[in-house]
Scaffold this motif. Structure first.
Motif, PDB file in Angstrom:
ATOM      1  N   MET A 188       0.821  -1.193   0.000  1.00 25.34           N
ATOM      2  CA  MET A 188       0.000   0.000   0.000  1.00 25.34           C
ATOM      3  C   MET A 188       0.866   1.258   0.000  1.00 25.34           C
ATOM      4  O   MET A 188       0.517   2.230  -0.620  1.00 25.34           O
ATOM      5  CB  MET A 188      -0.937  -0.011   1.198  1.00 25.34           C
ATOM      6  CG  MET A 188      -1.808   1.223   1.244  1.00 25.34           C
ATOM      7  SD  MET A 188      -3.091   1.186   2.466  1.00 25.34           S
ATOM      8  CE  MET A 188      -4.289   0.176   1.659  1.00 25.34           C
ATOM      9  N   LEU A 189       1.992   1.200   0.704  1.00 26.79           N
ATOM     10  CA  LEU A 189       2.894   2.343   0.700  1.00 26.79           C
ATOM     11  C   LEU A 189       3.947   2.178  -0.383  1.00 26.79           C
ATOM     12  O   LEU A 189       4.418   1.078  -0.635  1.00 26.79           O
ATOM     13  CB  LEU A 189       3.627   2.455   2.046  1.00 26.79           C
ATOM     14  CG  LEU A 189       2.862   3.006   3.221  1.00 26.79           C
ATOM     15  CD1 LEU A 189       3.759   3.057   4.443  1.00 26.79           C
ATOM     16  CD2 LEU A 189       2.298   4.370   2.934  1.00 26.79           C
ATOM     17  N   SER A 190       4.342   3.278  -0.962  1.00 29.05           N
ATOM     18  CA  SER A 190       5.426   3.247  -1.935  1.00 29.05           C
ATOM     19  C   SER A 190       6.757   3.051  -1.206  1.00 29.05           C
ATOM     20  O   SER A 190       6.854   3.266   0.010  1.00 29.05           O
ATOM     21  CB  SER A 190       5.466   4.565  -2.714  1.00 29.05           C
ATOM     22  OG  SER A 190       5.857   5.621  -1.841  1.00 29.05           O
ATOM     23  N   MET A 191       7.777   2.665  -1.933  1.00 29.06           N
ATOM     24  CA  MET A 191       9.111   2.538  -1.345  1.00 29.06           C
ATOM     25  C   MET A 191       9.592   3.897  -0.842  1.00 29.06           C
ATOM     26  O   MET A 191      10.249   3.983   0.189  1.00 29.06           O
ATOM     27  CB  MET A 191      10.108   1.963  -2.355  1.00 29.06           C
ATOM     28  CG  MET A 191       9.894   0.488  -2.653  1.00 29.06           C
ATOM     29  SD  MET A 191       9.862  -0.584  -1.193  1.00 29.06           S
ATOM     30  CE  MET A 191      11.478  -0.357  -0.525  1.00 29.06           C
ATOM     31  N   ASP A 241       1.791  12.369   8.423  1.00 30.18           N
ATOM     32  CA  ASP A 241       2.483  13.593   8.009  1.00 30.18           C
ATOM     33  C   ASP A 241       3.672  13.258   7.111  1.00 30.18           C
ATOM     34  O   ASP A 241       3.867  13.885   6.070  1.00 30.18           O
ATOM     35  CB  ASP A 241       2.985  14.381   9.226  1.00 30.18           C
ATOM     36  CG  ASP A 241       1.877  14.931  10.088  1.00 30.18           C
ATOM     37  OD1 ASP A 241       0.781  15.222   9.560  1.00 30.18           O
ATOM     38  OD2 ASP A 241       2.109  15.080  11.314  1.00 30.18           O
ATOM     39  N   VAL A 242       4.456  12.283   7.524  1.00 30.10           N
ATOM     40  CA  VAL A 242       5.647  11.898   6.760  1.00 30.10           C
ATOM     41  C   VAL A 242       5.237  11.342   5.400  1.00 30.10           C
ATOM     42  O   VAL A 242       5.774  11.749   4.366  1.00 30.10           O
ATOM     43  CB  VAL A 242       6.513  10.887   7.539  1.00 30.10           C
ATOM     44  CG1 VAL A 242       7.692  10.418   6.690  1.00 30.10           C
ATOM     45  CG2 VAL A 242       6.997  11.488   8.857  1.00 30.10           C
ATOM     46  N   VAL A 243       4.284  10.430   5.390  1.00 29.92           N
ATOM     47  CA  VAL A 243       3.820   9.837   4.130  1.00 29.92           C
ATOM     48  C   VAL A 243       3.309  10.930   3.191  1.00 29.92           C
ATOM     49  O   VAL A 243       3.668  10.970   2.008  1.00 29.92           O
ATOM     50  CB  VAL A 243       2.733   8.769   4.390  1.00 29.92           C
ATOM     51  CG1 VAL A 243       2.066   8.330   3.085  1.00 29.92           C
ATOM     52  CG2 VAL A 243       3.329   7.572   5.119  1.00 29.92           C
ATOM     53  N   ALA A 281      -9.208   4.274   6.248  1.00 26.66           N
ATOM     54  CA  ALA A 281      -8.821   3.625   7.506  1.00 26.66           C
ATOM     55  C   ALA A 281      -7.304   3.676   7.703  1.00 26.66           C
ATOM     56  O   ALA A 281      -6.822   3.891   8.821  1.00 26.66           O
ATOM     57  CB  ALA A 281      -9.315   2.179   7.526  1.00 26.66           C
ATOM     58  N   THR A 282      -6.560   3.500   6.624  1.00 29.17           N
ATOM     59  CA  THR A 282      -5.104   3.591   6.698  1.00 29.17           C
ATOM     60  C   THR A 282      -4.683   5.002   7.090  1.00 29.17           C
ATOM     61  O   THR A 282      -3.829   5.179   7.967  1.00 29.17           O
ATOM     62  CB  THR A 282      -4.470   3.194   5.350  1.00 29.17           C
ATOM     63  OG1 THR A 282      -4.853   1.851   5.047  1.00 29.17           O
ATOM     64  CG2 THR A 282      -2.962   3.312   5.387  1.00 29.17           C
ATOM     65  N   GLU A 283      -5.278   5.991   6.464  1.00 24.29           N
ATOM     66  CA  GLU A 283      -4.976   7.379   6.821  1.00 24.29           C
ATOM     67  C   GLU A 283      -5.257   7.635   8.298  1.00 24.29           C
ATOM     68  O   GLU A 283      -4.447   8.247   8.993  1.00 24.29           O
ATOM     69  CB  GLU A 283      -5.800   8.359   5.978  1.00 24.29           C
ATOM     70  CG  GLU A 283      -5.259   8.602   4.615  1.00 24.29           C
ATOM     71  CD  GLU A 283      -6.034   9.671   3.862  1.00 24.29           C
ATOM     72  OE1 GLU A 283      -5.425  10.301   2.990  1.00 24.29           O
ATOM     73  OE2 GLU A 283      -7.231   9.886   4.138  1.00 24.29           O
ATOM     74  N   ALA A 284      -6.397   7.173   8.776  1.00 31.73           N
ATOM     75  CA  ALA A 284      -6.761   7.385  10.183  1.00 31.73           C
ATOM     76  C   ALA A 284      -5.771   6.688  11.115  1.00 31.73           C
ATOM     77  O   ALA A 284      -5.357   7.260  12.134  1.00 31.73           O
ATOM     78  CB  ALA A 284      -8.185   6.890  10.440  1.00 31.73           C
TER      79      ALA A 284
END
Length: 143
Positions: free
Chosen positions: A1-4, A76-78, A113-116
């Motif tokens: 789900m997250l990029s490298m 915030d970092v993402v 949900a991931t954002e939260a």
């Protein structure tokens, strides 16, 4: 789900947050975070441009975290390097889909949900966790 890129940024920020009293060289960061140095340099440039990290040139220089770790969240970092893409309209461009279809509505719920979840965890919580496993550190086996 997250990029490298997001993963590498989180690794770098977590390591920088482990000791905010010193600046870390790119070489040290690359070794400790296990991120290829060239890629890490680009990620650090993005973090500098976003105002999360500053670089100090010269002897004793390096990279250091700017914001307070008790306010800075994973989200915030993402969002600074590669935001989570929410689905606001039909990705297929179907004109008859005035709202999201069930598939894309469920995918967007998962993204929400991931954002939260990411918004609810600060970098300070990560590095000061009571878990015996510390981020980015090998744990010595107890005898």
């Amino acid at each position: 789900m997250l990029s490298m890129t997001a993963e590498y940024a989180l690794r770098a920020v977590a390591y920088l947050a482990s000791d905010t009293s010193i600046a870390f060289s790119a070489d040290v960061l690359a070794k400790q975070t296990k991120v290829p140095r060239r890629y890490l340099t680009r990620v650090l440039q993005d973090l500098c441009a976003a105002g999360l990290v500053q670089s100090r040139p010269g002897p004793g220089g390096g990279y250091e975290l700017i914001p307070r770790t008790d306010k800075l969240t994973i989200l915030d970092v993402v969002n600074m390097v590669d935001p989570i893409e929410r689905i606001k309209k039909c990705p297929l461009g179907l004109k008859s889909h005035k709202a999201l279809c069930p598939l894309h509505a469920e995918l967007d719920k998962a993204f929400a949900a991931t954002e939260a979840a990411f918004a609810g965890v600060t970098i300070k919580q990560l590095v000061e966790s009571s878990s015996p496993i510390k981020p980015l550190c090998e744990v010595k086996a107890s005898k």
